[in-house]
Design a protein around this motif. Structure first.
Motif, mmCIF file in Angstrom:
data_model
loop_
_atom_site.group_PDB
_atom_site.id
_atom_site.type_symbol
_atom_site.label_atom_id
_atom_site.label_comp_id
_atom_site.label_asym_id
_atom_site.label_seq_id
_atom_site.Cartn_x
_atom_site.Cartn_y
_atom_site.Cartn_z
ATOM 1 N N GLU A 6 -14.388 -1.377 -1.918
ATOM 2 C CA GLU A 6 -13.331 -2.345 -2.245
ATOM 3 C C GLU A 6 -12.407 -2.557 -1.055
ATOM 4 O OE1 GLU A 6 -12.888 -4.019 -5.634
ATOM 5 O OE2 GLU A 6 -14.951 -3.551 -5.086
ATOM 6 N N PHE A 7 -12.082 -1.482 -0.356
ATOM 7 C CA PHE A 7 -11.232 -1.593 0.833
ATOM 8 C C PHE A 7 -11.892 -2.466 1.890
ATOM 9 C CE2 PHE A 7 -9.893 -0.010 5.031
ATOM 10 C CZ PHE A 7 -8.516 -0.221 4.939
ATOM 11 N N ASN A 26 -11.461 -5.977 1.323
ATOM 12 C CA ASN A 26 -10.055 -6.374 1.381
ATOM 13 C C ASN A 26 -9.446 -6.566 -0.018
ATOM 14 O OD1 ASN A 26 -7.779 -6.765 2.958
ATOM 15 N ND2 ASN A 26 -8.010 -8.991 2.923
ATOM 16 N N ALA A 62 -4.436 3.599 5.324
ATOM 17 C CA ALA A 62 -4.100 2.802 4.146
ATOM 18 C C ALA A 62 -4.521 3.556 2.894
ATOM 19 C CB ALA A 62 -4.794 1.446 4.205
ATOM 20 N N LYS A 63 -3.752 3.402 1.848
ATOM 21 C CA LYS A 63 -4.101 4.014 0.575
ATOM 22 C C LYS A 63 -5.281 3.279 -0.043
ATOM 23 C CE LYS A 63 -0.946 7.215 0.045
ATOM 24 N NZ LYS A 63 -1.366 8.608 0.033
ATOM 25 N N LEU A 64 -6.289 4.025 -0.464
ATOM 26 C CA LEU A 64 -7.445 3.415 -1.114
ATOM 27 C C LEU A 64 -7.173 3.148 -2.594
ATOM 28 C CD1 LEU A 64 -10.422 5.467 0.377
ATOM 29 C CD2 LEU A 64 -9.701 3.150 0.967
ATOM 30 N N SER A 100 0.812 -1.214 0.000
ATOM 31 C CA SER A 100 0.000 0.000 0.000
ATOM 32 C C SER A 100 0.852 1.275 0.000
ATOM 33 C CB SER A 100 -0.932 -0.014 1.221
ATOM 34 O OG SER A 100 -1.925 0.970 1.095
ATOM 35 N N ASP A 134 -7.563 8.206 1.553
ATOM 36 C CA ASP A 134 -7.069 7.205 2.502
ATOM 37 C C ASP A 134 -8.200 6.693 3.373
ATOM 38 O OD1 ASP A 134 -4.500 7.706 1.598
ATOM 39 O OD2 ASP A 134 -4.069 9.166 3.177
ATOM 40 N N LEU A 180 -14.035 3.032 -3.831
ATOM 41 C CA LEU A 180 -12.771 2.659 -3.201
ATOM 42 C C LEU A 180 -12.975 2.164 -1.771
ATOM 43 C CD1 LEU A 180 -10.514 5.605 -4.464
ATOM 44 C CD2 LEU A 180 -10.534 3.250 -5.296
ATOM 45 N N VAL A 181 -13.860 2.803 -1.037
ATOM 46 C CA VAL A 181 -14.148 2.378 0.342
ATOM 47 C C VAL A 181 -14.791 0.992 0.346
ATOM 48 C CG1 VAL A 181 -15.576 2.878 2.373
ATOM 49 C CG2 VAL A 181 -14.261 4.718 1.284
ATOM 50 N N SER A 204 -7.339 -4.607 -3.047
ATOM 51 C CA SER A 204 -6.576 -3.429 -3.468
ATOM 52 C C SER A 204 -7.145 -2.921 -4.789
ATOM 53 C CB SER A 204 -5.107 -3.796 -3.659
ATOM 54 O OG SER A 204 -4.528 -4.193 -2.447
#
Length: 197
Positions: A118-119, A122, A154-156, A42, A150, A115-116, A124
């Motif tokens: 997908e985060f 779990n 962690a980078k989204l 990340s 972020d 993105l959130v 990337s």
């Protein structure tokens, strides 16, 4: 002609990079390992440069193959002339549905929600921008801004910029110093040596 003469099953020398024909060299292996590390750990933003035909796009496709379904990838190949065009292209490539003609704020919010999600699953999320040397300063600034998204330290979004050597000159522009500071690793692919050829 090639098929019959050499007894080949497939036509050689296609313009489309094909991962199963990947020729491993120490430089290509190191470039791939660098990109895998950037995504797995990340680290956010990486740069891969090289002359036309040195294998940048092929290395990026090997990256996709490495992660399989554990990461979500999108690739931008066409030149985007404005930040709005770029955001629309990114949303379209990731399958993020937005109303046609949506403003930048709406596009960024839709992308952030994706993105959130997908985060939370779990996975990337990786954006590969090919021929990045053709982007405008404003588009690079837009990439920097969405790269700042972020969650829980962690980078989204991970961004891989692929381009020809002049991309280094573009990135060194004083107007892009904030983006340059966010480049975790840059790697330059050289042409094959005579022995490798």
């Amino acid at each position: 002609m090639y098929l019959n003469f050499f007894g080949l099953r497939e036509a050689p020398f296609n313009n489309t990079p094909t991962p199963r024909f990947f020729f491993s060299t120490p430089e290509h292996d190191e470039a791939l390992a660098c990109l895998i590390y950037v995504v797995r750990e990340s680290k956010g933003l990486a740069l891969l440069t090289g002359e036309a035909g040195t294998g940048k796009t092929l290395v990026s496709r090997m990256l996709v193959a490495h992660f399989g379904g554990s990461a979500t990838f999108a690739a931008i190949h066409q030149g985007c002339t404005s930040p709005a065009d770029l955001l629309e292209a990114i949303c379209a490539e990731f399958g993020v549905e937005v109303e046609p003609g949506s403003g930048r704020g709406t596009l960024i919010k839709a992308l952030q929600d994706f993105l959130v999600t997908e985060f939370a699953a779990n996975r990337s999320v990786v954006l590969v921008v090919d021929e990045a040397q053709n982007l405008s300063v404003e588009c690079f600034e837009q990439i920097r801004m969405i790269g700042n998204l972020d969650a829980e330290d962690a980078k989204l979004l991970h961004v891989i910029l692929l381009g020809q050597p002049e991309l280094h000159s573009v990135i060194r522009s004083p107007r892009l110093r904030q983006l340059r500071q966010r480049v975790f690793r840059g790697f330059h692919l050289k042409a094959l040596t005579l022995q490798q050829t």
